[in-house]
Design an enzyme around this catalytic site. Structure first.
Site, short mmCIF file in Angstrom:
data_model
loop_
_atom_site.label_atom_id
_atom_site.label_comp_id
_atom_site.label_asym_id
_atom_site.label_seq_id
_atom_site.Cartn_x
_atom_site.Cartn_y
_atom_site.Cartn_z
N SER A 27 0.78 -1.24 0.00
CA SER A 27 0.00 0.00 0.00
C SER A 27 0.82 1.29 0.00
O SER A 27 0.24 2.37 -0.05
CB SER A 27 -0.97 0.02 1.19
OG SER A 27 -0.27 0.06 2.42
N LYS A 61 -5.19 4.83 8.95
CA LYS A 61 -4.13 5.61 8.31
C LYS A 61 -4.43 7.11 8.38
O LYS A 61 -3.52 7.92 8.57
CB LYS A 61 -3.96 5.15 6.86
CG LYS A 61 -3.49 3.70 6.76
CD LYS A 61 -3.35 3.23 5.32
CE LYS A 61 -2.82 1.80 5.27
NZ LYS A 61 -2.57 1.32 3.91
#
EC number: 3.4.21.53
Length: 335
Positions: A231, A276
């Site tokens: 990611s 995140k």
């Protein structure tokens, strides 16, 4: 009295025995424009580089394993973590080391894709090379990591996709002629006999991972230990673009983000975007780059004050940052 003893007993058990869950929450974040332990996260050799400003932080999901029931409940109650069955991350029959190795392999793949996407975006000369050889590869002994593949069956290949297209017509057991250059030497013809593909036996399998690399004398490097998964690809690509082009891409802003990337520069979805975003805001990010496929999820749970920017490709991400620097408003996840 009996109920109290039972409660005390359950409390003791819950504080000692591990729960069959893991806690997912905000993980570490790293500035891809900066250094980690004295080593630049992203660097280039043999290419002109330029000063950068601000931050381009990649973000991660933290996994807390081996927790007791009491600890698990505490993390869940904090509102910043989510509990998940341990088996969803560490399937039965697979060791922690095996899962870690798979995550590292995905991370290595994301690095290769990030480099290729940046090179393609910048229009720099590239080569198609052997990035890795699988275990018991049919190409072992013929090809080596770093070999440049210039042609298949006499037809030149100029990109990884062109190589894959050429291999699509190959058949297992039928010798395949490749034009290869090693260590800058003159091209030569070699023969590899493909095996049946492990997942689709009718397809040819060379047992190599092709990579897009810079021209001779040039090298890109992405170094970041103890991080797994794919990611961070988008943020790695942006850091390379920033360092290889004049003027700070961020305009001095603190930008964070996430997203997988392929060699063509397409940005893909990720998991754990809520965690995140939380971490990004904690460390001072003003803007967060969100994969287009994660926009609805991100917009529904975004921290107050964090600007969400929708990106579907590396080109869009670069354009969005340039728009911000010019005082404009890039595409948002709330549109």
């Amino acid at each position: 009295m009996t109920a109290l003893l039972v409660l005390l007993g359950l409390t003791v058990v819950g504080s000692v025995l591990p729960a069959p869950v893991v806690a997912l929450g905000p993980g570490p974040t790293f500035d891809t424009l900066g250094d980690v332990d004295g080593t630049p996260v992203v660097s280039a050799q043999g290419l002109p580089t330029y000063p950068t400003e601000g931050h381009l932080n990649m973000t991660t999901v933290g996994v807390t394993d081996g927790i007791t029931t009491i600890r698990a409940l505490g993390l869940w109650a904090s509102g910043t973590h989510r509990l998940a069955p341990r088996s969803s991350l560490y399937p039965p029959g697979r060791s922690t080391d095996e899962v870690t190795a798979e995550n590292q392999q995905e991370f290595d793949g994301s690095i290769a894709n990030a480099e290729a996407a940046a090179l393609n975006h910048l229009g720099l000369p590239t080569r198609v090379t052997v990035g890795a050889l699988t275990d018991d590869s049919p190409s072992a002994g013929v090809l080596e990591v770093g070999d440049e593949i210039r042609g298949v069956g006499g037809a030149p290949v100029a990109s990884v996709q062109a190589l894959l297209d050429a291999l699509g017509t190959a058949r297992p057991g039928e010798p395949l002629e490749l034009t290869v250059s090693r260590d800058g030497a003159a091209p030569r013809e070699v023969t590899v006999t493909p095996a049946p593909h492990p997942e689709a036996p009718e397809r040819a399998f060379l047992g190599i991972t092709p990579a897009t690399t810079p021209a001779d004398g040039q090298r890109l490097s992405i170094t970041l230990g103890d991080v797994g998964g794919p990611s961070a690809g988008l943020m790695f690509s942006l850091a390379l673009v920033d360092k290889l082009t004049p003027g700070p891409l961020t305009g001095g802003r603190f930008v964070a983000g996430t997203g997988t990337i392929n060699a063509e520069g397409d940005v893909g979805p990720i998991s754990g975007i809520r965690f995140k975003m939380i971490k990004a805001q904690e460390v001072g990010a003003e803007t967060f780059l969100v994969p287009a496929a994660n926009c609805a999820e991100a917009a529904a749970d975004a921290p107050d004050g964090l600007q969400l920017v929708r990106v579907g490709t590396l080109d869009e991400a670069v354009a969005a940052l340039e728009t911000l620097d010019a005082g404009g408003t890039p595409a948002s996840c709330t549109e």
